[in-house]
Design an enzyme around this catalytic site. Structure first.
Site, mmCIF file in Angstrom:
data_model
loop_
_atom_site.group_PDB
_atom_site.id
_atom_site.type_symbol
_atom_site.label_atom_id
_atom_site.label_comp_id
_atom_site.label_asym_id
_atom_site.label_seq_id
_atom_site.Cartn_x
_atom_site.Cartn_y
_atom_site.Cartn_z
ATOM 1 N N VAL A 102 -32.136 51.449 21.948
ATOM 2 C CA VAL A 102 -30.735 51.869 21.956
ATOM 3 C C VAL A 102 -30.622 53.396 22.015
ATOM 4 O O VAL A 102 -29.822 53.944 22.772
ATOM 5 C CB VAL A 102 -29.977 51.354 20.705
ATOM 6 C CG1 VAL A 102 -28.524 51.805 20.756
ATOM 7 C CG2 VAL A 102 -30.073 49.839 20.603
ATOM 8 N N LYS A 155 -30.626 35.883 11.236
ATOM 9 C CA LYS A 155 -31.611 36.842 11.745
ATOM 10 C C LYS A 155 -33.000 36.318 11.447
ATOM 11 O O LYS A 155 -33.201 35.613 10.460
ATOM 12 C CB LYS A 155 -31.430 38.191 11.045
ATOM 13 C CG LYS A 155 -31.923 39.360 11.849
ATOM 14 C CD LYS A 155 -30.808 39.962 12.655
ATOM 15 C CE LYS A 155 -31.256 41.193 13.409
ATOM 16 N NZ LYS A 155 -30.103 41.871 13.997
ATOM 17 N N GLY A 165 -34.221 58.236 16.383
ATOM 18 C CA GLY A 165 -34.836 57.029 16.936
ATOM 19 C C GLY A 165 -34.395 56.839 18.370
ATOM 20 O O GLY A 165 -33.247 56.491 18.625
ATOM 21 N N VAL A 166 -35.303 57.088 19.318
ATOM 22 C CA VAL A 166 -34.920 56.966 20.725
ATOM 23 C C VAL A 166 -35.671 55.804 21.364
ATOM 24 O O VAL A 166 -36.388 55.956 22.344
ATOM 25 C CB VAL A 166 -35.105 58.291 21.499
ATOM 26 C CG1 VAL A 166 -33.937 59.223 21.208
ATOM 27 C CG2 VAL A 166 -36.408 58.997 21.143
HETATM 28 N N1 PHE Z 1 -30.314 42.401 17.661
HETATM 29 C C1 PHE Z 1 -29.119 43.049 18.088
HETATM 30 C C2 PHE Z 1 -28.104 43.147 16.962
HETATM 31 O O1 PHE Z 1 -28.437 43.120 15.822
HETATM 32 C C3 PHE Z 1 -28.515 42.413 19.324
HETATM 33 C C4 PHE Z 1 -28.430 40.921 19.329
HETATM 34 C C5 PHE Z 1 -27.481 40.259 18.597
HETATM 35 C C6 PHE Z 1 -29.291 40.157 20.090
HETATM 36 C C7 PHE Z 1 -27.361 38.892 18.619
HETATM 37 C C8 PHE Z 1 -29.199 38.790 20.094
HETATM 38 C C9 PHE Z 1 -28.244 38.157 19.374
HETATM 39 O O2 PHE Z 1 -26.931 43.292 17.164
#
Ligand code: PHE
Length: 360
Positions: free
Chosen positions: A185, A79, A181-182
């Protein structure tokens, strides 16, 4: 502070970059690549300190490892967090995203980025000028667009499965669901819930957004400070993490917690705290995997939308199995979900060792 955080973390490595022109910090956390390249979104957020941003990145990357493993998808956990001292717009934002893209590119395929809280497909178009390891660009740029609606579809399936488990029928007609939270998602989720006949309650730190979505879906607005005390069948956290903790859990007046936010539990003990209160908590990294599934499948595995949709809806089956197993074993669903993820990771590690032993 940052040293302690890194020392306690069990992941692979973290890229840290101080962005002098914007005074922002970039953290790219690579947690575990047992299953494949680390892939996870990029969060852009204003934190009270850079260490808070790092902490978020570390926890979110770990969550991605579990997410991919629990759904048995060939990606690793990672991440990125862009921790800003203040909201950035226009050229400053664009320049920071370009420098972030160059950092992703420098990792040479260890990490791929995408949309997360605070970023959009348009942002990914900018990132994509500096790296090809980017998911969720706009469709006209060859991307899969916003993952939010896909995540919402999976959460919707998960909510139905949990409601079936607790109330005996998956029917949402007349059930009350509080969506906290709108945004990317929460808004499409509220829409689906309303279409299914649920009584939708919405709350959001941004009053204007709450008003707009409540109006769109015919829902009721709940003030943010009242969210935890409001009676409802399902509480769906779809904003920031760590909102389930020793302060909020005693206040909850719901039967089920099932929402898209990452890292909903402040600590692992909070899963047990919820169980003791008789509240069914659906593990976040299982129920919120729809966006990850969709982007991995559409952009890397090149599946059709029909196949992706069917796969996202399987989140409902996973939730059902996890809740059943957890009840049978007398443990919190989180424990069961982690076992599931660990089984997949362990099998992959085993397989790799066998390959090495066989001289491949
Ligand atoms: N960020 C979102 C998640 O945590 C979706 C996502 C996942 C986007 C992986 C890109 C790659 O699930």
């Amino acid at each position: 502070m940052m040293e302690d955080l890194l020392r306690q973390w069990d992941g692979e490595s973290v890229l840290v970059h101080y962005d002098r022109p914007t005074d922002a910090w970039v953290f790219i956390a690579i947690h575990d690549r047992t299953l494949g390249m680390a892939m996870g979104g990029c969060r852009m957020h204003v934190y009270s300190s850079p260490a808070d941003g790092l902490k978020d990145a570390l926890r979110l990357a770990q969550g991605m490892t579990y997410k991919w493993a629990a759904i048995d998808f060939p990606f690793g956990g990672g991440k990125a967090v862009l921790a800003m001292p203040r909201r950035l717009e226009g050229q400053d934002r664009e320049a920071l995203l370009l420098r972030f893209g160059a950092l992703v590119e420098s990792l040479g395929g260890s990490y791929g980025t995408g949309v997360d809280l605070g970023t959009t497909p348009q942002d990914m178009n900018i990132v994509g000028r500096a790296t090809s390891r980017v998911f969720g660009r706009t469709p006209d740029q060859g991307g899969a667009g916003d993952p939010g609606p896909w995540t919402a579809l999976g959460v919707f399936a998960g909510i139905r499965a949990a409601v079936q488990r607790v109330m005996g029928s998956p029917d949402l007609d007349g059930r009350s669901v509080l969506v906290q939270g709108v945004g990317g998602v929460g808004a499409p989720l509220a829409q689906r819930l309303a279409e299914a006949g649920a009584r939708v309650l919405v709350t959001d730190a941004l009053a204007e957004r709450a008003r707009r979505v409540a109006e769109q879906v015919g829902g009721e607005i709940i003030a943010p400070q009242d969210a935890y005390d409001t009676e409802c069948d399902v509480f769906a956290p779809c904003a920031v993490g760590a909102i389930l903790n020793s302060r909020s859990i005693p206040r909850l007046r719901c039967q089920i917690v099932a929402g898209s936010a990452n890292n909903q539990l402040e600590t692992e003990e909070d899963a047990e705290r919820l169980r003791e209160r008789g509240i069914v908590y659906v593990p976040d990294f299982v129920i919120n995997a729809g966006g990850a599934i969709a982007h991995g499948a559409l952009e890397v595995l090149k599946w059709s939308r029909e196949r992706v949709e069917a796969r996202v809806l399987q989140i409902g089956d996973a939730v059902r199995e996890i809740l059943e197993e957890a009840e049978k074993d007398g443990v919190a669903p989180l424990v069961e979900a982690k076992r599931r993820a660990e089984r997949v990771l362990e099998a992959a590690r085993q397989g790799r060792e066998e390959m090495v032993a066989a001289g491949h």
